[in-house]
Design a protein around this motif. Sequence first.
Motif, PDB file in Angstrom:
ATOM      1  N   ASN A  52      -1.552  -1.199  -3.447  1.00 20.01           N
ATOM      2  CA  ASN A  52      -2.836  -0.538  -3.271  1.00 20.01           C
ATOM      3  C   ASN A  52      -2.627   0.961  -3.033  1.00 20.01           C
ATOM      4  O   ASN A  52      -1.662   1.362  -2.373  1.00 20.01           O
ATOM      5  CB  ASN A  52      -3.563  -1.169  -2.080  1.00 20.01           C
ATOM      6  N   LEU A  66      -3.827   4.397  -1.291  1.00 18.73           N
ATOM      7  CA  LEU A  66      -4.591   4.762  -0.096  1.00 18.73           C
ATOM      8  C   LEU A  66      -5.092   6.198  -0.109  1.00 18.73           C
ATOM      9  O   LEU A  66      -5.655   6.650   0.887  1.00 18.73           O
ATOM     10  CB  LEU A  66      -3.742   4.545   1.162  1.00 18.73           C
ATOM     11  N   LYS A  97      -5.536  -3.253   7.541  1.00 19.39           N
ATOM     12  CA  LYS A  97      -4.171  -3.476   7.088  1.00 19.39           C
ATOM     13  C   LYS A  97      -3.173  -3.300   8.235  1.00 19.39           C
ATOM     14  O   LYS A  97      -3.512  -2.807   9.295  1.00 19.39           O
ATOM     15  CB  LYS A  97      -3.823  -2.488   5.952  1.00 19.39           C
ATOM     16  N   SER A 129       0.859  -1.186   0.000  1.00 18.55           N
ATOM     17  CA  SER A 129       0.000   0.000   0.000  1.00 18.55           C
ATOM     18  C   SER A 129       0.890   1.229   0.000  1.00 18.55           C
ATOM     19  O   SER A 129       1.949   1.244   0.636  1.00 18.55           O
ATOM     20  CB  SER A 129      -0.911   0.046   1.235  1.00 18.55           C
ATOM     21  N   VAL A 138      -6.260   3.081   8.606  1.00 18.97           N
ATOM     22  CA  VAL A 138      -6.678   1.849   7.932  1.00 18.97           C
ATOM     23  C   VAL A 138      -6.231   0.622   8.727  1.00 18.97           C
ATOM     24  O   VAL A 138      -6.163  -0.482   8.184  1.00 18.97           O
ATOM     25  CB  VAL A 138      -6.137   1.780   6.482  1.00 18.97           C
TER      26      VAL A 138
END
Length: 401
Positions: free
Chosen positions: A129, A131, A365, A97, A361
Motif C-alpha cells: 500500500n 501511504l 495499521k 505499506s 496511520v
Amino acid sequence: MARPTLFYNAKIILKDTLTDGGVLVENGKIKAIIPTNQLSYLNKYEGYTLIDVNQQYLSPGFIDIHIHGGGGYDFMDGTEEAFIQIAKTHARFGTTSLVPTTLTTTTERLEETLRSYESAKQSFNDGANLLGIHLEGPYFAMSQRGAQDPRYIRNPDPDEYKALIANYKSIVRWSAAPELEGALAFGEYLVANDIIAAIAHTDAIYEDVEKAYQAGYKLMTHFYSAMSGVTRRHAFRYAGVVEAGYLIDDFDVELIADGVHLPNPLLKLIYKIKGPEKMVLITDAMRAAGTNDTKSILGSYDDGIEVLVEDGVAKLKDRTAFAGSVATADRLVRTMLALGDIPLVEIIRMITLNPARVMKVEQEKGSIDIGKDADIVVFDDNINIQCTMVKGKVVYERQIE
C-alpha cells in the motif's frame, strides 16, 4: 468479494507479546484473534480460505517510510509502472505499506514524480500500500549531501514549496536541513499543513536542532547518515544533530538497519538510549534492491547517478559515500535479531507500530488488532517471508514448509 481467511496454528506477534492461535480476516479487516483452544474444530470455518501457518510467525505487515526503489525501478523514473513494480517487489519481502521517497532534483521532476504517484495510487491494488510521498530534499547542506546530486541542492524556497503543497495533497513528509536560511519557517509551514517535518543531510549543531524542534521537526531521517556529530568551531566543541537526537527524547529516529550503514555497536547504542518506542527501521532502498545487480543508477535513468553495488550496499563509483541501501525489510529484522539482545516483539514494533504512529496511520495499521487493516506477513525463524497480505488480499505467497 473475497472469501474470509483464517490463519491458524500461528505464533502471533502482538504489540507487547507472542501468543499462539489464529487470526480471522474478513472484508479486508482483522475480525478476530482466536486462541488455539478455540481452533480445535476447523470444520466450522467451512467456506473460509484456511492458511496453516505451521507454527511460524504471524506479524503485522512491515511499514517502510523511507524507500526509493527496488526490482530495477526508482520512483524518480516518474512512471506509474515504477511505482507498481517497486510496490510488488517489496511485498515479496514483507512490506505491506511504504512511503515512496524522492531525491534532490528540479521542481519539474518532483512534479512528474508526484503526478505518477497519484496515477499509480488510483489504479493499483496488487502490492504494498502507498501511504503518500516523502520529499527528501532539495533543501540540504552541501557539506552533507552524501549521494544527493549537488546540482539541485538549494535553500528552502517559499514560492516553490507552497505551490507543491497546494497542488499535491499526496505529500506527507519532507526532509530538510534545519540550519539553512528559511528552514524554520519551512518546518512551521509543513506542520501547519499536517506534513511531517524531518531533519536530514545537515551540519546543524544542537542549538539549531532545538530551534527546529520548536518549529515542528520531530523525526530524524536515516540517523547518523549525512548528519553532524560533535564538531569544533574556533576551538570550541559543539554537540551536533546526533547528540540532539539522543538528548531530545521526543525525536523519532530512522535506522537503515542493513548491517552496513550502522554497525552493531551503534545499533546497540541507539537501542540503549532511545529504546524500542522511538526507533523506526527503514530500508532507504534504491532500485537494485531485490535484484542481483552489481551496477545501478540512483535516481532516474536519464538524470541519475551511476553507482556500484558491493558489500551489501550501494556506493558512489569513487566509493566515497554510500548511495542508498539494497536492503529489503526482512533483512532489517534479521540484522536487529543478530544483535542478540533485542526481543523479536520489540524489533517488529520498530518496523510496524512505530512507523504507523509516525505516519499517523496507527488507527488502521501497525499491529494485529481487531478492526485494523488486514496487513499481515508470515515468516519463519530466519525471517524468510512465506505470505504477505495487504488489506485482506494475499499479494505474495510461497509454500509454507
